[in-house]
Motif scaffolding. Structure first.
Motif, PDB file in Angstrom:
ATOM      1  N   ALA A  94       0.831  -1.215   0.000  1.00 49.72           N
ATOM      2  CA  ALA A  94       0.000   0.000   0.000  1.00 49.72           C
ATOM      3  C   ALA A  94       0.860   1.257   0.000  1.00 49.72           C
ATOM      4  O   ALA A  94       1.917   1.289   0.621  1.00 49.72           O
ATOM      5  CB  ALA A  94      -0.898  -0.001   1.227  1.00 49.72           C
ATOM      6  N   GLY A 124      -6.370   1.022  -0.884  1.00 53.73           N
ATOM      7  CA  GLY A 124      -5.218   0.125  -0.767  1.00 53.73           C
ATOM      8  C   GLY A 124      -4.713  -0.046   0.663  1.00 53.73           C
ATOM      9  O   GLY A 124      -3.944  -0.954   0.945  1.00 53.73           O
ATOM     10  N   PRO A 129      -5.709  -5.550  -4.080  1.00 50.96           N
ATOM     11  CA  PRO A 129      -6.176  -5.102  -5.393  1.00 50.96           C
ATOM     12  C   PRO A 129      -7.469  -5.808  -5.784  1.00 50.96           C
ATOM     13  O   PRO A 129      -7.658  -6.984  -5.463  1.00 50.96           O
ATOM     14  CB  PRO A 129      -5.026  -5.511  -6.323  1.00 50.96           C
TER      15      PRO A 129
END
Ligand SMILES: [Zn+2]
Length: 270
Positions: A94, A124, A129
């Motif tokens: 992230a 994130g 994802p």
């Protein structure tokens, strides 16, 4: 009141010429074996990484049994020899850098600049994802006034739970760009919500907990949206009018993620 905040947790992107082009060296992978702690599971496991340049304190997602769980890198080794089939991998890291000016907005900090705490970046911090799954979305176009939440069709006990979520700042993030809104509500796991808001009316409210009825996440979001809009209307009307955008992040969330141990940065209160 202004709250300026600037972090510089990662080394700046280096630029160097290759083939007469300028390329950005941002994610040069450095093979490593990393130890990852999963706070929600109280576990720590080793993972192989060949996709990223990882450092202690990075927030990562992995594949394998703990897929979807947030993990924190607690150790990075570069000298190792392992049997690849024995190890799962780090699949995402992230970006927890935040640079820019945020304004006090009750329980949250508010930005009117699309680049400072955009949805995709904050997502994130909570979720791996997005998968390639196809979703079918239906909407009933039944709008309702944010000021008349007592008319919102929700079971009383679910509304009570939603109120608790709101009170405990479980609506960690919300943004409204034009009429389109998004939010992240952290229940037992993080949920993504979308909605439209125009002239005091909310419509197309959808939560990905996939309840067939209105859920506590939705109710919590409505309460938070109402609170944040009131603060904006009172203190930052001009800024909001100019940008036609705001994003709000829970103060504790920003402190926990953007100001974690390994970073440098500064806060200017004014
Ligand atoms: Zn929900």
């Amino acid at each position: 009141m202004k709250f300026k905040i600037g972090f510089d947790g990662y080394s700046k992107e280096k630029e160097f010429p290759v083939d007469n082009r300028i390329v950005t060296e941002e994610k040069v992978p450095v093979k490593s074996l990393v130890q990852v702690r999963f706070p929600n599971r109280g576990r720590s496991l080793a993972y192989y990484n060949d996709k990223f340049d990882l450092h202690v304190g990075d927030l990562v997602f992995v594949d394998g049994k703990l897929e979807g769980e947030r993990g924190i890198v607690t150790d990075v080794s570069y000298a190792f020899k392992i049997k690849l089939s024995d190890y799962k991998r780090v699949i995402a890291v992230a970006d927890t850098t935040v640079n820019g000016e945020l304004y006090f907005g009750g329980s949250h900090l508010v930005s009117f600049d699309r680049s400072i705490i955009p949805y995709d970046k904050i997502r994130g911090w909570f979720l791996p994802p997005a998968d390639d799954e196809e979703y079918a979305v239906g909407s009933d176009d039944k709008g309702f006034l944010l000021e008349k939440l007592d008319e919102f069709e929700i079971q009383p006990q679910i509304a009570d739970r939603g109120f608790d979520y709101y009170n405990h700042n479980k609506v960690v993030y919300l943004c409204l760009d034009g009429i389109h809104g998004k939010a992240i509500v952290e229940g037992s796991t993080p949920y993504e919500l979308t909605f439209d808001y125009k002239n005091g009316e909310v419509s197309n409210l959808i939560c990905d907990c996939f309840c067939s009825f209105h859920c506590k996440h939705e109710f919590a979001l409505l309460l938070q949206l109402r609170e944040t809009l009131k603060v904006i209307e009172k203190h930052y009307e001009d800024l909001y009018e100019q940008s036609d955008y705001f994003a709000a992040i829970c103060k504790a969330t920003l402190l926990n993620y953007a100001m974690n141990t390994d970073k440098s940065g500064s806060i200017v209160l004014g």
